[in-house]
Design a protein around this motif. Structure first.
Motif, PDB file in Angstrom:
ATOM      1  N   ALA A 228       0.850  -1.194   0.000  1.00  0.00           N
ATOM      2  CA  ALA A 228       0.000   0.000   0.000  1.00  0.00           C
ATOM      3  C   ALA A 228       0.880   1.236   0.000  1.00  0.00           C
ATOM      4  CB  ALA A 228      -0.916  -0.003   1.226  1.00  0.00           C
ATOM      5  N   SER A 229       0.292   2.354  -0.324  1.00  0.00           N
ATOM      6  CA  SER A 229       1.020   3.625  -0.239  1.00  0.00           C
ATOM      7  C   SER A 229       0.155   4.629   0.492  1.00  0.00           C
ATOM      8  CB  SER A 229       1.385   4.147  -1.637  1.00  0.00           C
ATOM      9  OG  SER A 229       0.222   4.364  -2.414  1.00  0.00           O
ATOM     10  N   ALA A 230       0.784   5.356   1.416  1.00  0.00           N
ATOM     11  CA  ALA A 230       0.058   6.368   2.171  1.00  0.00           C
ATOM     12  C   ALA A 230      -0.304   7.525   1.250  1.00  0.00           C
ATOM     13  CB  ALA A 230       0.916   6.865   3.333  1.00  0.00           C
ATOM     14  N   ALA A 231      -1.440   8.156   1.543  1.00  0.00           N
ATOM     15  CA  ALA A 231      -1.880   9.277   0.716  1.00  0.00           C
ATOM     16  C   ALA A 231      -0.866  10.412   0.741  1.00  0.00           C
ATOM     17  CB  ALA A 231      -3.243   9.771   1.202  1.00  0.00           C
ATOM     18  N   ASP A 232      -0.148  10.534   1.869  1.00  0.00           N
ATOM     19  CA  ASP A 232       0.883  11.557   2.010  1.00  0.00           C
ATOM     20  C   ASP A 232       2.017  10.970   2.835  1.00  0.00           C
ATOM     21  OD1 ASP A 232       2.231  13.900   3.568  1.00  0.00           O
ATOM     22  OD2 ASP A 232       1.163  14.874   1.919  1.00  0.00           O
ATOM     23  N   GLU A 233       3.249  11.292   2.467  1.00  0.00           N
ATOM     24  CA  GLU A 233       4.411  10.727   3.161  1.00  0.00           C
ATOM     25  C   GLU A 233       4.395  11.066   4.651  1.00  0.00           C
ATOM     26  OE1 GLU A 233       9.300  10.828   2.806  1.00  0.00           O
ATOM     27  OE2 GLU A 233       8.056  11.592   1.181  1.00  0.00           O
ATOM     28  N   LYS A 234       3.893  12.255   4.998  1.00  0.00           N
ATOM     29  CA  LYS A 234       3.845  12.656   6.403  1.00  0.00           C
ATOM     30  C   LYS A 234       2.821  11.853   7.192  1.00  0.00           C
ATOM     31  CE  LYS A 234       5.265  17.413   5.338  1.00  0.00           C
ATOM     32  NZ  LYS A 234       4.875  18.842   5.376  1.00  0.00           N
ATOM     33  N   GLN A 235       1.892  11.198   6.489  1.00  0.00           N
ATOM     34  CA  GLN A 235       0.843  10.433   7.159  1.00  0.00           C
ATOM     35  C   GLN A 235       1.139   8.933   7.169  1.00  0.00           C
ATOM     36  OE1 GLN A 235      -2.522  11.831   4.730  1.00  0.00           O
ATOM     37  NE2 GLN A 235      -3.250  12.985   6.514  1.00  0.00           N
ATOM     38  N   GLU A 237       2.867   7.036   9.242  1.00  0.00           N
ATOM     39  CA  GLU A 237       2.671   6.393  10.550  1.00  0.00           C
ATOM     40  C   GLU A 237       1.183   6.243  10.864  1.00  0.00           C
ATOM     41  OE1 GLU A 237       4.868   5.018  12.562  1.00  0.00           O
ATOM     42  OE2 GLU A 237       6.431   5.464  11.090  1.00  0.00           O
ATOM     43  N   ALA A 238       0.430   7.285  10.547  1.00  0.00           N
ATOM     44  CA  ALA A 238      -1.020   7.212  10.795  1.00  0.00           C
ATOM     45  C   ALA A 238      -1.666   6.154   9.897  1.00  0.00           C
ATOM     46  CB  ALA A 238      -1.663   8.575  10.549  1.00  0.00           C
ATOM     47  N   ALA A 239      -1.207   6.045   8.646  1.00  0.00           N
ATOM     48  CA  ALA A 239      -1.738   5.045   7.723  1.00  0.00           C
ATOM     49  C   ALA A 239      -1.425   3.635   8.214  1.00  0.00           C
ATOM     50  CB  ALA A 239      -1.159   5.262   6.320  1.00  0.00           C
ATOM     51  N   ILE A 240      -0.227   3.440   8.764  1.00  0.00           N
ATOM     52  CA  ILE A 240       0.150   2.129   9.316  1.00  0.00           C
ATOM     53  C   ILE A 240      -0.768   1.761  10.470  1.00  0.00           C
ATOM     54  CG2 ILE A 240       1.952   0.927  10.617  1.00  0.00           C
ATOM     55  CD1 ILE A 240       4.008   2.369   8.898  1.00  0.00           C
ATOM     56  N   SER A 241      -1.022   2.731  11.351  1.00  0.00           N
ATOM     57  CA  SER A 241      -1.919   2.476  12.492  1.00  0.00           C
ATOM     58  C   SER A 241      -3.324   2.130  12.011  1.00  0.00           C
ATOM     59  CB  SER A 241      -1.970   3.703  13.397  1.00  0.00           C
ATOM     60  OG  SER A 241      -0.697   4.007  13.917  1.00  0.00           O
ATOM     61  N   GLN A 242      -3.781   2.812  10.979  1.00  0.00           N
ATOM     62  CA  GLN A 242      -5.115   2.544  10.440  1.00  0.00           C
ATOM     63  C   GLN A 242      -5.191   1.142   9.845  1.00  0.00           C
ATOM     64  OE1 GLN A 242      -6.645   4.822   6.928  1.00  0.00           O
ATOM     65  NE2 GLN A 242      -8.086   5.696   8.439  1.00  0.00           N
ATOM     66  N   ILE A 243      -4.157   0.740   9.116  1.00  0.00           N
ATOM     67  CA  ILE A 243      -4.119  -0.613   8.538  1.00  0.00           C
ATOM     68  C   ILE A 243      -4.110  -1.666   9.642  1.00  0.00           C
ATOM     69  CG2 ILE A 243      -2.632  -2.229   7.264  1.00  0.00           C
ATOM     70  CD1 ILE A 243      -1.819   0.126   5.478  1.00  0.00           C
ATOM     71  N   GLU A 244      -3.331  -1.426  10.693  1.00  0.00           N
ATOM     72  CA  GLU A 244      -3.278  -2.374  11.811  1.00  0.00           C
ATOM     73  C   GLU A 244      -4.650  -2.542  12.463  1.00  0.00           C
ATOM     74  OE1 GLU A 244      -0.222  -1.004  14.399  1.00  0.00           O
ATOM     75  OE2 GLU A 244       1.379  -2.036  13.302  1.00  0.00           O
ATOM     76  N   GLU A 245      -5.360  -1.424  12.654  1.00  0.00           N
ATOM     77  CA  GLU A 245      -6.698  -1.490  13.267  1.00  0.00           C
ATOM     78  C   GLU A 245      -7.658  -2.316  12.408  1.00  0.00           C
ATOM     79  OE1 GLU A 245      -8.194   2.388  14.050  1.00  0.00           O
ATOM     80  OE2 GLU A 245      -6.510   2.964  15.367  1.00  0.00           O
ATOM     81  N   ILE A 246      -7.602  -2.083  11.090  1.00  0.00           N
ATOM     82  CA  ILE A 246      -8.501  -2.810  10.182  1.00  0.00           C
ATOM     83  C   ILE A 246      -8.189  -4.300  10.193  1.00  0.00           C
ATOM     84  CG2 ILE A 246      -9.116  -3.127   7.744  1.00  0.00           C
ATOM     85  CD1 ILE A 246      -8.654  -0.096   7.389  1.00  0.00           C
ATOM     86  N   LEU A 247      -6.909  -4.656  10.147  1.00  0.00           N
ATOM     87  CA  LEU A 247      -6.528  -6.061  10.120  1.00  0.00           C
ATOM     88  C   LEU A 247      -6.826  -6.747  11.448  1.00  0.00           C
ATOM     89  CD1 LEU A 247      -3.155  -5.989   8.120  1.00  0.00           C
ATOM     90  CD2 LEU A 247      -5.446  -6.587   7.300  1.00  0.00           C
ATOM     91  N   ARG A 248      -6.607  -6.071  12.553  1.00  0.00           N
ATOM     92  CA  ARG A 248      -6.916  -6.667  13.864  1.00  0.00           C
ATOM     93  C   ARG A 248      -8.420  -6.921  13.988  1.00  0.00           C
ATOM     94  NH1 ARG A 248      -3.242  -6.976  17.874  1.00  0.00           N
ATOM     95  NH2 ARG A 248      -4.917  -7.011  19.425  1.00  0.00           N
ATOM     96  N   GLU A 249      -9.212  -5.987  13.461  1.00  0.00           N
ATOM     97  CA  GLU A 249     -10.671  -6.172  13.476  1.00  0.00           C
ATOM     98  C   GLU A 249     -11.073  -7.354  12.591  1.00  0.00           C
ATOM     99  OE1 GLU A 249     -14.745  -3.721  12.244  1.00  0.00           O
ATOM    100  OE2 GLU A 249     -12.819  -2.670  12.378  1.00  0.00           O
TER     101      GLU A 249
END
Length: 406
Positions: A228-235, A237-249
């Protein structure tokens, strides 16, 4: 204290012992040039790695199966089945901080066309994979979602595969190649990217619909990875956290339970490689710095010899009114002149050596101004540090004993 006279006397003394002065400077010259060259190699490698990672996409996020054991034995990535197509669809639909996402399955084997064959890797991906990995189709087209749904036997090939399978001038578009025993029609050719900083051929690959690789080649229903690629390079870490939440769910993991997947980013890879190259640079510079230490010891040795040879001269100057500090500065100036002169020559030779390494060995080189200033400052400090004690000894000589010295 007449500084002009002290400088003049120091220059005259060095001029009277040219060859000995040159041999003393040699250690400093070798040390400074070695330090500059080693730092240039280290910094060049670091910048090259960072550039290669940027070309691959600095905001790339990779998800792999993980934390899976059977009978107390941890399984390899290829055997883990914790990532499913549902995970891919969930990330695509729910991850607002992700711009592109693609599943990934792969298999290595022989590609055959006519009497020619070549080993390569077949990657089963989605069209978004091109945007994630910054790949471009130079000729033809990328397969579409319709090809994925119909499990079409089509592929897009890298330039290395084209060179190995087809004669010069032969257009690979529309040709059918066999991967092991399965035929794939070439519908596109990727733009060449060459080798990356780790020596991997980025053109030695073949892309096909992930459903085709899953069902026709591997006969599996799970995934071996997600890109995957984050919508913005600065985001990122936030994108990684979001992916982790979705996969854990999706995997129904309770709080406190370890993830059964691993999420990595190109930034982590970049930081890891940068720390490694920094460590190697420091190591190389430290080894080269030993030459500076040896050069400094050489300066101290020669200054001791000079003090011994000129004992009567020192006694005569002290007896006619010269102060101890005058003698001290005279010998200290000589030491500094030797060191600084050697440093200047070393800087010049270090720059030449760096250029020679770049053109002869083909290594990436980058000479930073601070490395030159650091090497020069160290050699100046070396001259002062190792010249001080002999100069102090000369300044403390007793005039009467010095005049009697044979």
């Amino acid at each position: 204290m007449n500084w002009a006279n002290l400088m003049q006397m120091a220059f005259r003394s060095l001029k009277n012992n040219k060859f000995r002065c040159f041999l003393t400077m040699l250690g400093i010259i070798i040390g400074v040039s070695s330090v500059i060259t080693m730092l240039a190699i280290g910094q060049g490698s670091k910048r090259s790695i960072q550039a290669q990672i940027s070309e691959m996409g600095s905001n790339v996020i990779m998800v792999f199966p993980g934390n899976r054991q059977a009978g107390g034995v941890r399984l390899s990535v290829d055997e883990m089945q914790t990532l499913k197509l549902q995970d891919y669809h969930s990330i695509k639909e729910k991850a607002t901080l992700v711009s592109h996402v693609s599943p990934m399955v792969s298999s290595s084997g022989q590609f055959i066309y006519g009497a020619k064959n070549t080993p390569s890797t077949l990657y089963g991906v989605a069209p978004d994979y091109l945007d994630i990995r910054m790949l471009e189709v130079e000729r033809g087209e990328m397969f579409a979602e319709e090809d994925i749904e119909s499990i079409a036997k089509v592929c897009v090939v890298g330039q290395t595969v084209v060179d190995n399978l087809f004669e010069d001038g032969v257009d690979p578009l529309g040709k059918t190649v066999r991967f092991n025993a399965t035929p794939f029609k070439i519908i596109g050719v990727l733009k060449a990217k060459g080798y990356n900083s780790m020596g991997q051929d980025q053109d030695d690959l073949v892309l096909a619909p992930y459903t085709s690789v899953q069902k026709r080649i591997l006969a599996i229903t799970y995934l071996r990875g997600l890109f995957a690629s984050a919508a913005d390079e600065k985001q990122s870490e936030a994108a990684i956290s979001q992916i982790e939440e979705i996969l854990r769910e999706n995997h129904r993991l309770q709080a406190g339970v370890e993830n059964d997947f691993e999420v990595r980013s190109q930034e982590e890879l970049s930081n890891m490689l940068s720390s490694t190259t920094n460590l190697l640079t420091v190591l190389l510079a430290s080894i080269a710095g030993i030459s500076l230490l040896v050069g400094g010891i050489g300066i101290m040795n020669i200054m001791y010899v000079s003090v011994t040879e000129r004992t009567k001269e020192i006694g005569l100057r002290l007896s006619i009114g010269a102060k101890g500090r005058h003698i001290l500065w005279q010998f200290l100036i000589e030491s500094i002149l030797i060191s600084v002169s050697g440093g200047l020559v070393g800087v010049f030779l270090g720059a030449l050596a760096s250029i020679a390494v770049k053109f002869i060995a083909g290594w990436p080189i980058f000479v930073q101004p601070w490395s030159v200033l650091l090497a020069f400052a160290v050699c100046t400090f070396t001259g002062v540090f190792f010249g001080w004690y002999p100069a102090k000894k000369a300044a403390n000589l007793d005039p009467i004993e010095a005049l009697r010295y044979e």
